[in-house]
Design a protein around this motif. Structure first.
Motif, mmCIF file in Angstrom:
data_model
loop_
_atom_site.group_PDB
_atom_site.id
_atom_site.type_symbol
_atom_site.label_atom_id
_atom_site.label_comp_id
_atom_site.label_asym_id
_atom_site.label_seq_id
_atom_site.Cartn_x
_atom_site.Cartn_y
_atom_site.Cartn_z
ATOM 1 N N ASN A 13 0.795 -1.222 0.093
ATOM 2 C CA ASN A 13 -0.005 0.127 0.001
ATOM 3 C C ASN A 13 1.032 1.168 0.160
ATOM 4 O OD1 ASN A 13 -2.455 1.447 2.117
ATOM 5 N ND2 ASN A 13 -2.509 1.330 -0.001
ATOM 6 N N ILE A 14 1.981 1.314 -0.734
ATOM 7 C CA ILE A 14 2.727 2.449 -0.919
ATOM 8 C C ILE A 14 3.133 2.758 -2.458
ATOM 9 C CG2 ILE A 14 3.939 2.294 1.564
ATOM 10 C CD1 ILE A 14 6.469 1.498 0.113
ATOM 11 N N CYS A 15 2.976 1.958 -3.280
ATOM 12 C CA CYS A 15 3.311 2.194 -4.828
ATOM 13 C C CYS A 15 1.905 2.094 -5.616
ATOM 14 C CB CYS A 15 4.208 1.403 -5.224
ATOM 15 S SG CYS A 15 5.965 1.320 -4.490
ATOM 16 N N ARG A 16 1.568 0.885 -5.784
ATOM 17 C CA ARG A 16 0.383 0.817 -6.875
ATOM 18 C C ARG A 16 -0.931 1.257 -6.321
ATOM 19 N NH1 ARG A 16 1.481 -5.096 -8.312
ATOM 20 N NH2 ARG A 16 2.117 -5.085 -5.973
ATOM 21 N N SER A 17 -1.542 0.819 -5.155
ATOM 22 C CA SER A 17 -2.940 1.110 -4.702
ATOM 23 C C SER A 17 -3.224 2.506 -4.339
ATOM 24 C CB SER A 17 -3.282 -0.147 -3.631
ATOM 25 O OG SER A 17 -2.392 0.124 -2.553
ATOM 26 N N PRO A 18 -1.951 3.281 -3.700
ATOM 27 C CA PRO A 18 -2.440 4.547 -3.350
ATOM 28 C C PRO A 18 -2.355 5.381 -5.012
ATOM 29 C CG PRO A 18 -0.534 3.887 -2.204
ATOM 30 C CD PRO A 18 -0.962 2.857 -3.148
ATOM 31 N N LEU A 19 -1.756 5.026 -5.822
ATOM 32 C CA LEU A 19 -1.878 5.649 -7.201
ATOM 33 C C LEU A 19 -3.351 5.477 -7.627
ATOM 34 C CD1 LEU A 19 1.296 5.297 -9.238
ATOM 35 C CD2 LEU A 19 0.161 7.410 -8.485
ATOM 36 N N ALA A 20 -3.551 4.377 -7.779
ATOM 37 C CA ALA A 20 -4.819 3.910 -8.242
ATOM 38 C C ALA A 20 -5.998 4.708 -7.518
ATOM 39 C CB ALA A 20 -5.202 2.489 -8.146
ATOM 40 N N GLU A 21 -6.015 4.926 -6.119
ATOM 41 C CA GLU A 21 -6.977 5.465 -5.367
ATOM 42 C C GLU A 21 -6.974 6.876 -5.633
ATOM 43 O OE1 GLU A 21 -7.599 6.919 -0.703
ATOM 44 O OE2 GLU A 21 -6.189 5.431 -1.020
ATOM 45 N N GLY A 22 -5.638 7.409 -5.990
ATOM 46 C CA GLY A 22 -5.557 8.940 -6.151
ATOM 47 C C GLY A 22 -6.137 9.304 -7.500
ATOM 48 N N ILE A 23 -5.770 8.306 -8.421
ATOM 49 C CA ILE A 23 -6.262 8.493 -9.722
ATOM 50 C C ILE A 23 -7.674 8.540 -9.767
ATOM 51 C CG2 ILE A 23 -6.297 7.597 -11.999
ATOM 52 C CD1 ILE A 23 -3.367 6.568 -11.551
ATOM 53 N N PHE A 24 -8.387 7.345 -9.352
ATOM 54 C CA PHE A 24 -9.797 7.194 -9.365
ATOM 55 C C PHE A 24 -10.321 8.318 -8.582
ATOM 56 C CE2 PHE A 24 -14.115 4.987 -8.422
ATOM 57 C CZ PHE A 24 -14.290 4.919 -9.560
ATOM 58 N N ARG A 25 -10.022 8.730 -7.737
ATOM 59 C CA ARG A 25 -10.597 9.870 -6.752
ATOM 60 C C ARG A 25 -10.566 11.187 -7.621
ATOM 61 N NH1 ARG A 25 -11.561 9.916 -1.487
ATOM 62 N NH2 ARG A 25 -10.063 8.315 -1.051
ATOM 63 N N HIS A 26 -9.543 11.272 -8.186
ATOM 64 C CA HIS A 26 -9.444 12.421 -9.287
ATOM 65 C C HIS A 26 -10.368 12.551 -10.395
ATOM 66 C CE1 HIS A 26 -7.241 15.866 -11.175
ATOM 67 N NE2 HIS A 26 -7.170 15.011 -12.286
ATOM 68 N N LEU A 27 -10.489 11.399 -10.871
ATOM 69 C CA LEU A 27 -11.506 10.987 -11.900
ATOM 70 C C LEU A 27 -12.917 11.418 -11.601
ATOM 71 C CD1 LEU A 27 -9.834 8.155 -13.847
ATOM 72 C CD2 LEU A 27 -9.872 10.672 -14.701
ATOM 73 N N VAL A 28 -13.312 10.863 -10.306
ATOM 74 C CA VAL A 28 -14.525 10.983 -9.744
ATOM 75 C C VAL A 28 -14.817 12.454 -9.472
ATOM 76 C CG1 VAL A 28 -15.816 10.552 -7.716
ATOM 77 C CG2 VAL A 28 -14.658 8.733 -8.802
ATOM 78 N N THR A 29 -13.922 13.202 -8.984
ATOM 79 C CA THR A 29 -14.133 14.525 -8.756
ATOM 80 C C THR A 29 -14.040 15.229 -9.944
ATOM 81 O OG1 THR A 29 -12.801 14.220 -6.342
ATOM 82 C CG2 THR A 29 -12.971 16.819 -7.555
#
Length: 154
Positions: A13-29
């Motif tokens: 939970n320091i490389c891929r999944s935080p990036l996925a969370e951030g990208i998806f949150r950005h797209l949703v916003t």
């Protein structure tokens, strides 16, 4: 209105999944749909609990106008299997580890990220031992998957 609860999972939970969370949150916003989603990430292991995402993940996200620096690593918890509607593993090993610890009634919520989003059984490679280019490549893969996920999630 019911919220769509999505959890992205990698190993630490320091490389891929935080990036996925951030990208998806950005797209949703950007789509004006923040109220429809609960988005989080976790790791199958607890080695980095409480730590910020890897500086290279933070830099890759920042290079695309996304700030993930306030995220903190956490290990997946038993309650996550009932709290989230969709749990997306970054690779086959993560998926296998999730299936080992998930209760039977949660198995239908576990999916390989690329299989669910893009119909591909390709793993999102762990860039931890790589360089900036590896993190950029992972960002591009996650962006493609997250962009495909948004219309599917509601």
């Amino acid at each position: 209105m019911d919220r769509h609860r999505i959890l992205f999972v990698c190993a630490g939970n320091i490389c891929r999944s935080p990036l996925a969370e951030g990208i998806f949150r950005h797209l949703v916003t950007e789509a004006g749909r923040s109220a429809e989603f609960e988005i989080d990430s976790a790791g199958t292991g607890g080695w980095h609990q409480g730590q910020r995402p890897d500086r290279r993940s933070v830099a890759a996200a920042a290079g695309h106008g996304i700030d993930i620096s306030s995220q903190r690593a956490r290990r997946i918890e038993p309650a996550d299997f009932s709290s989230f509607d969709l749990i997306l593993a970054m690779d086959q090993d993560n998926l296998k580890n999730l299936r080992k610890s998930a209760p039977a009634d949660a198995l239908g919520r576990l999916h390989l990220f690329n299989a669910f989003t893009l119909g591909s059984n390709r793993d999102i490679p762990d860039p931890y031992y790589g360089d900036r280019e590896d993190f950029e490549a992972v960002y591009t893969m996650l962006l493609a998957g997250c962009s495909a996920l948004l219309p599917k999630a509601g």
